[in-house]
Design an enzyme around this catalytic site. Structure first.
Site, short mmCIF file in Angstrom:
data_model
loop_
_atom_site.label_atom_id
_atom_site.label_comp_id
_atom_site.label_asym_id
_atom_site.label_seq_id
_atom_site.Cartn_x
_atom_site.Cartn_y
_atom_site.Cartn_z
N TRP A 160 68.23 3.36 63.50
CA TRP A 160 69.67 3.21 63.50
C TRP A 160 70.02 2.05 62.55
O TRP A 160 71.19 2.57 61.76
CB TRP A 160 70.41 2.57 65.02
CG TRP A 160 69.94 3.65 66.37
CD1 TRP A 160 69.78 2.89 67.55
CD2 TRP A 160 70.12 5.11 66.25
NE1 TRP A 160 69.80 4.14 68.47
CE2 TRP A 160 69.97 5.45 67.63
CE3 TRP A 160 70.40 5.95 65.29
CZ2 TRP A 160 70.10 6.55 68.18
CZ3 TRP A 160 70.76 7.39 65.73
CH2 TRP A 160 70.46 7.54 67.27
N ASP B 112 80.19 4.64 72.00
CA ASP B 112 79.49 5.86 71.51
C ASP B 112 80.35 6.88 70.93
O ASP B 112 79.93 8.12 70.79
CB ASP B 112 78.56 6.36 72.77
CG ASP B 112 77.53 5.79 73.06
OD1 ASP B 112 76.75 5.41 72.04
OD2 ASP B 112 77.28 5.30 74.40
N ASP C 253 72.51 0.41 67.83
CA ASP C 253 72.93 1.86 67.93
C ASP C 253 74.41 1.99 67.41
O ASP C 253 74.76 2.85 66.75
CB ASP C 253 73.02 2.51 69.35
CG ASP C 253 71.94 2.07 70.01
OD1 ASP C 253 71.16 1.09 70.03
OD2 ASP C 253 71.28 3.04 70.84
N ARG D 11 63.55 3.24 67.34
CA ARG D 11 64.83 3.69 67.29
C ARG D 11 65.95 2.89 66.98
O ARG D 11 66.91 3.15 66.29
CB ARG D 11 65.21 4.56 68.46
CG ARG D 11 66.46 5.57 68.18
CD ARG D 11 66.40 6.72 69.04
NE ARG D 11 66.84 6.42 70.40
CZ ARG D 11 66.08 6.20 71.56
NH1 ARG D 11 64.96 6.69 71.31
NH2 ARG D 11 66.53 5.95 72.61
N GLY E 170 69.59 -12.92 70.85
CA GLY E 170 69.29 -11.46 70.39
C GLY E 170 68.21 -11.01 71.57
O GLY E 170 67.38 -11.80 71.89
#
Length: 405
Positions: free
Chosen positions: A256, A118, A180, A252, A238
């Site tokens: 991304w 992050d 992300d 979301r 996955g």
């Protein structure tokens, strides 16, 4: 002469017709709203502790819940980023001063070993915008050092950046990469062309290529998490972490992907990315409800009563405004029109907080499986909302939307 004049009239009429939907959206009004809400938040935070960052306002509350800026708190860079965007829109020196102080609280990250992926969210949203608007060399050094730190999570055998070291043993995910992580590549690309190690570019490209190959289904919907074998580098499976199911399209996560691969095309001009991101975008757009703000997961079992995720709509709207500048006329207009529809919905009373809360937007979903931040105001929705508004304004003013650091 009459034919020439008639031709000009026709051209002007066509131009006005083509921009009709753009003209009906009051972007300046939306930016003024964001500025007012930003100032409300600053007032609410007094006396200000610059290490405490707004994170969310739950549906039943009307004041910000703040979190201590730390390597574990992945959203800490969004509030400083919002302040920089508001300063860009208003040129208010008081907002700039607040942006500088909140941003400074994250400087320690450039000297801290990478906790997880992050760092791009944390540092590029804050220091990235700070450097873009000020060209302060101190900010540049922090970005470059943080990019080097992020690169330590790259596994050359797998070809991607490890997202969550803490989940390697906790979930038996030997090398995990979440969608992300595509957003964090922008910092690596930037660093590579602004004095950092050129290897950072290669890491970003490798990560994007492996993600493109392994983290999407045949219909171009994405897995939230790809789990890889550290010995062979091959995909094990996955799965999801924040979506409804392993085989569902978490809104979301798909957002991304759209944003991240748009950045990859901008930075590499590789046509494969441009072709791919359109396919990833099209399945997202195809599944949207009438107001163009997605349910938190496209396969949520309680649609149409399922919670929405305004944050995903903000991310996609911002990405599509950029993506539209790389495409031929028809596809460009399709994506720009889609972004405008998203912004209109997000800017309506149905989604704006108005007087009820000091955040920008209502109705985001953070982590549904964990039961956290459901139907809430969340700081990253606000960040990508104001970013999208500024991009829309620049695009309409024929400025360079892609002006980067």
């Amino acid at each position: 002469m009459k034919k020439i004049i008639l031709g000009l009239v026709v051209l002007l009429f066509c131009a006005c017709s083509a921009n009709h939907s753009d003209n009906s959206f009051d972007v300046n009004g939306a930016l003024k709203y964001c500025s007012a809400q930003t100032n409300r938040t600053l007032k609410e935070l007094e006396p200000i502790d610059y290490t405490m960052m707004p994170r969310n306002i739950m549906d039943s509350l009307n004041t910000w819940s703040c979190r201590k800026a730390s390597k574990e708190e992945w959203t800490s860079g969004f509030w400083p980023g919002i302040l920089w965007y508001d300063y860009e829109a208003t040129k208010d020196p008081k907002i700039k001063a607040e942006a500088e102080k909140f941003t400074a609280s994250l400087g320690f990250l450039s000297k801290t070993p990478a906790y997880d992926h992050d760092l791009g969210f944390l540092v590029f949203c804050s220091y990235g915008n700070a450097y873009r608007l000020t060209k302060n060399p101190v900010y540049k050094k922090i970005i470059l050092d943080t990019a080097d730190s992020l690169a330590t999570l790259f596994n050359p055998k797998v070809g991607t950046i490890l997202s969550w070291p803490r989940e390697v043993k906790a979930r038996n995910w030997p090398h995990n990469t979440i969608m992300d992580n595509m957003i964090n590549l922008e910092m690596l690309f930037w660093a590579a062309k602004n004095g950092g190690d050129k290897r950072l570019y290669d890491i970003a490209v490798s990560h994007a290529n492996k993600t493109m190959k392994c983290q999407f289904r045949p219909d171009y919907s994405s897995y939230h998490v790809a789990v890889y074998d550290t010995v062979t580098g091959n995909l094990i499976k996955g799965v999801t972490h924040q979506g409804y199911a392993d085989n569902s399209m978490w809104a979301r996560g798909q957002a991304w992907a759209i944003y991240g691969f748009t950045v990859c095309y901008r930075e590499t001009k590789n046509p494969e990315y441009l072709s791919f991101v359109q396919k990833v975008t099209d399945i997202y757009l195809k599944g949207l409800p009438e107001d163009n703000v997605p349910y938190w997961d496209f396969s949520a079992p309680d649609i149409p009563k399922a919670p929405r995720d305004a944050s995903a709509a903000c991310v996609v709207a911002s990405a599509l405004l950029e993506l539209s500048t790389y495409l031929d006329k028809d596809k460009s207009e399709e994506y720009k029109d889609a972004a405008v529809k998203m912004l209109k919905s997000l800017s309506s009373p149905a989604y704006q907080c108005g007087d009820a809360k000091p955040a920008f937007l209502l109705h985001s979903t953070g982590h549904w499986p964990n039961g956290s931040e459901i139907d809430a105001s969340i700081i990253y929705a606000d960040y990508y909302y104001i970013e999208a508004l500024l991009r829309f304004k620049k695009l309409n003013e024929n400025k360079d939307i892609l002006e980067k650091l």
